[in-house]
Design a protein around this motif. Structure first.
Motif, PDB file in Angstrom:
ATOM      1  N   SER A 177       0.886  -1.005  -0.008  1.00 14.07           N
ATOM      2  CA  SER A 177       0.068   0.028  -0.165  1.00 14.07           C
ATOM      3  C   SER A 177       0.873   1.155   0.011  1.00 14.07           C
ATOM      4  N   PHE A 178       2.281   1.207   0.395  1.00 14.31           N
ATOM      5  CA  PHE A 178       2.987   2.415   0.488  1.00 14.31           C
ATOM      6  C   PHE A 178       4.320   1.676  -0.500  1.00 14.31           C
ATOM      7  N   GLN A 179       4.409   2.405  -1.759  1.00 16.29           N
ATOM      8  CA  GLN A 179       5.169   2.061  -2.777  1.00 16.29           C
ATOM      9  C   GLN A 179       6.330   3.275  -2.606  1.00 16.29           C
ATOM     10  N   SER A 180       7.532   2.547  -2.536  1.00 15.55           N
ATOM     11  CA  SER A 180       8.596   3.453  -2.561  1.00 15.55           C
ATOM     12  C   SER A 180       9.966   2.630  -2.655  1.00 15.55           C
ATOM     13  N   SER A 181      11.049   3.069  -3.243  1.00 20.43           N
ATOM     14  CA  SER A 181      12.355   2.551  -3.356  1.00 20.43           C
ATOM     15  C   SER A 181      13.192   3.072  -2.525  1.00 20.43           C
ATOM     16  N   ASN A 182      12.731   4.278  -1.848  1.00 22.02           N
ATOM     17  CA  ASN A 182      13.449   4.852  -0.763  1.00 22.02           C
ATOM     18  C   ASN A 182      13.376   4.501   0.606  1.00 22.02           C
ATOM     19  N   ALA A 183      14.377   3.793   1.329  1.00 19.50           N
ATOM     20  CA  ALA A 183      14.137   3.392   2.763  1.00 19.50           C
ATOM     21  C   ALA A 183      13.879   4.385   3.684  1.00 19.50           C
ATOM     22  N   THR A 187      10.263   4.302   5.547  1.00 19.25           N
ATOM     23  CA  THR A 187      10.276   4.239   6.969  1.00 19.25           C
ATOM     24  C   THR A 187       9.180   5.369   7.782  1.00 19.25           C
ATOM     25  N   ASP A 188       9.363   6.703   7.272  1.00 21.42           N
ATOM     26  CA  ASP A 188       8.646   7.622   7.705  1.00 21.42           C
ATOM     27  C   ASP A 188       7.029   7.445   7.506  1.00 21.42           C
ATOM     28  N   THR A 189       6.918   7.073   6.526  1.00 18.79           N
ATOM     29  CA  THR A 189       5.491   6.759   5.978  1.00 18.79           C
ATOM     30  C   THR A 189       4.892   5.619   6.890  1.00 18.79           C
ATOM     31  N   MET A 190       5.610   4.507   7.023  1.00 12.80           N
ATOM     32  CA  MET A 190       4.915   3.430   7.862  1.00 12.80           C
ATOM     33  C   MET A 190       4.949   3.818   9.499  1.00 12.80           C
ATOM     34  N   ASN A 191       5.922   4.627   9.890  1.00 13.20           N
ATOM     35  CA  ASN A 191       5.949   4.866  11.126  1.00 13.20           C
ATOM     36  C   ASN A 191       4.767   5.462  11.664  1.00 13.20           C
ATOM     37  N   LYS A 192       4.122   6.227  10.781  1.00 13.23           N
ATOM     38  CA  LYS A 192       2.919   6.788  11.149  1.00 13.23           C
ATOM     39  C   LYS A 192       1.566   6.102  11.599  1.00 13.23           C
ATOM     40  N   HIS A 193       1.729   4.609  11.225  1.00 10.80           N
ATOM     41  CA  HIS A 193       0.609   3.765  11.095  1.00 10.80           C
ATOM     42  C   HIS A 193       1.153   2.775  12.515  1.00 10.80           C
ATOM     43  N   VAL A 207      15.786  -4.803  -4.951  1.00 11.09           N
ATOM     44  CA  VAL A 207      15.371  -3.425  -5.025  1.00 11.09           C
ATOM     45  C   VAL A 207      14.185  -3.307  -3.969  1.00 11.09           C
ATOM     46  N   LEU A 208      14.026  -2.301  -3.367  1.00 12.37           N
ATOM     47  CA  LEU A 208      12.826  -2.094  -2.150  1.00 12.37           C
ATOM     48  C   LEU A 208      11.641  -1.649  -3.225  1.00 12.37           C
ATOM     49  N   VAL A 209      10.620  -2.496  -3.095  1.00 12.93           N
ATOM     50  CA  VAL A 209       9.379  -2.447  -3.556  1.00 12.93           C
ATOM     51  C   VAL A 209       8.351  -1.435  -2.584  1.00 12.93           C
ATOM     52  N   GLY A 210       8.251  -1.632  -1.360  1.00  5.54           N
ATOM     53  CA  GLY A 210       7.386  -0.980  -0.732  1.00  5.54           C
ATOM     54  C   GLY A 210       6.928  -1.804   0.494  1.00  5.54           C
ATOM     55  N   GLY A 211       5.720  -1.391   1.069  1.00  3.12           N
ATOM     56  CA  GLY A 211       5.289  -1.906   2.322  1.00  3.12           C
ATOM     57  C   GLY A 211       3.953  -2.153   2.712  1.00  3.12           C
ATOM     58  N   VAL A 212       3.371  -2.618   3.768  1.00  7.37           N
ATOM     59  CA  VAL A 212       2.045  -2.457   4.193  1.00  7.37           C
ATOM     60  C   VAL A 212       2.091  -2.473   5.724  1.00  7.37           C
ATOM     61  N   CYS A 213       0.883  -1.774   6.183  1.00  6.11           N
ATOM     62  CA  CYS A 213       0.955  -1.884   7.723  1.00  6.11           C
ATOM     63  C   CYS A 213      -0.547  -2.443   7.902  1.00  6.11           C
ATOM     64  N   ASN A 214      -0.457  -3.175   8.811  1.00  6.17           N
ATOM     65  CA  ASN A 214      -1.947  -3.754   9.387  1.00  6.17           C
ATOM     66  C   ASN A 214      -1.765  -4.338  10.799  1.00  6.17           C
ATOM     67  N   GLU A 215      -3.101  -4.686  11.420  1.00  5.14           N
ATOM     68  CA  GLU A 215      -2.949  -5.460  12.583  1.00  5.14           C
ATOM     69  C   GLU A 215      -3.492  -7.010  12.503  1.00  5.14           C
ATOM     70  N   ILE A 216      -2.849  -7.950  12.951  1.00  2.98           N
ATOM     71  CA  ILE A 216      -3.032  -9.239  13.032  1.00  2.98           C
ATOM     72  C   ILE A 216      -3.293  -9.616  14.596  1.00  2.98           C
ATOM     73  N   ASN A 217      -4.428 -10.039  14.928  1.00  2.00           N
ATOM     74  CA  ASN A 217      -4.514 -10.647  16.294  1.00  2.00           C
ATOM     75  C   ASN A 217      -4.638  -9.511  17.155  1.00  2.00           C
ATOM     76  N   GLY A 218      -4.754  -8.364  16.712  1.00  2.00           N
ATOM     77  CA  GLY A 218      -4.739  -6.933  17.778  1.00  2.00           C
ATOM     78  C   GLY A 218      -3.259  -6.521  17.660  1.00  2.00           C
ATOM     79  N   GLU A 219      -2.296  -7.039  17.063  1.00  2.00           N
ATOM     80  CA  GLU A 219      -0.946  -6.865  16.900  1.00  2.00           C
ATOM     81  C   GLU A 219      -0.510  -5.903  15.782  1.00  2.00           C
TER      82      GLU A 219
END
Length: 293
Positions: A177-183, A187-193, A207-219
């Protein structure tokens, strides 16, 4: 034979999917018990077990359970005192029934036969119930031992969760959901979540593709995706403090906790022929990295 592909797009009914999934699990049980005689059906189930992580885990679990039952479950003899208590309880029950039930005084032999038949039936049923109860206790104890020795079979185990997400990312079911090749940007984008400071690993020649943030079992969980050519490199990250202390969200098996507590880092998880997984940590972030390397 049912369609063994759980991701068949033609299946648009949740109910039908659940029924079909159950039928597939039944086929796996029949496969383990050597009850399937059709060669093509056997090959299809074997292919499913080898290609689908969920059904492979189910196959391992059922096979291990069957083997462990054969090796460890012994016949449980009902204790003598339990027989005695059951007999006394039946005698008391019959006495109470005799007080309020009409007695056929004209045919005492027939009445006595009926009482003895009822007594035998009650005793047999109570004995069966007591044996079944003891057997259920033994099964619960055995399952607990199996899960302790094979944590990857638990849905909320860190390694099991990471393998499950890896399969979904690999198949395209989950996309970053966050696409970026810049670490730094990622990092700054995902830390908000998140409630911990994510760490984007530096993967050599990837190559860095991107990342996702979510909750699994409340974690709260971070998922970071790299690619090296056509090879996917996936990293699940979570709060180290949470994983080491929580028992009801995402857990880490006791063996791996011992490694972390001893200061050991970067150690392999349970083997899987389709991919390689390792546990590692940095500061307050614990990670499970998986790739097909």
């Amino acid at each position: 034979m049912p369609d063994l592909n759980p991701n068949n797009p033609e299946s648009d009914s949740t109910n039908n999917f659940g029924q079909e999934e159950n039928s597939i699990y039944e086929l796996i049980t029949a496969y383990i018990d050597n009850e399937i005689t059709d060669g093509s059906e056997k090959n299809e189930i074997k292919r499913l077990i080898e290609s689908d992580n969920n059904f492979r885990n189910r196959y391992i679990f059922e096979k291990l359970t069957k083997e462990t039952f054969g090796e460890r479950i012994k016949r449980v003899e009902t204790p003598v005192y339990l027989y005695k208590k059951i007999g006394e309880g039946i005698d008391d029950y019959i006495k109470q029934v005799s007080k309020i039930s009409p007695v056929n005084q004209a045919n005492p032999v027939y009445y006595s036969q009926q009482i003895n038949t009822q007594k035998s039936r009650l005793k047999r049923n109570l004995i069966y119930s007591s044996v079944a109860f003891l057997f259920l206790i033994a099964i619960a104890f055995l399952f607990n031992n199996i899960l302790k020795k094979n944590p990857e079979l638990r849905d909320n185990d860190l390694v099991a969760v990471s393998r499950n997400i890896f399969d979904k990312v690999s198949s395209g079911q989950i996309k970053p959901s966050f696409q970026s090749s810049n670490a730094r940007v990622l990092t700054d984008t995902m830390n908000k979540h998140l409630d911990f400071k994510v760490f984007v690993p530096d993967v050599k020649d990837a190559v860095l593709v991107g990342g996702v943030c979510n909750e699994i079992n409340g974690e709260k969980i971070a998922h970071i995706i790299h690619k090296k050519g056509n090879i996917l490199i996936y990293t699940l990250e979570a709060s180290k403090n949470d994983i080491m202390t929580n028992q009801d969200k995402i857990i880490l098996c006791d063996e791996f906790k011992e490694h972390v507590n001893k200061g050991e880092n970067w150690f392999p998880c349970s083997k899987d022929k389709s991919n390689t997984a390792v546990i590692w940590y940095k500061d307050n972030v614990i990670c499970a990295s998986i790739s097909e390397l």
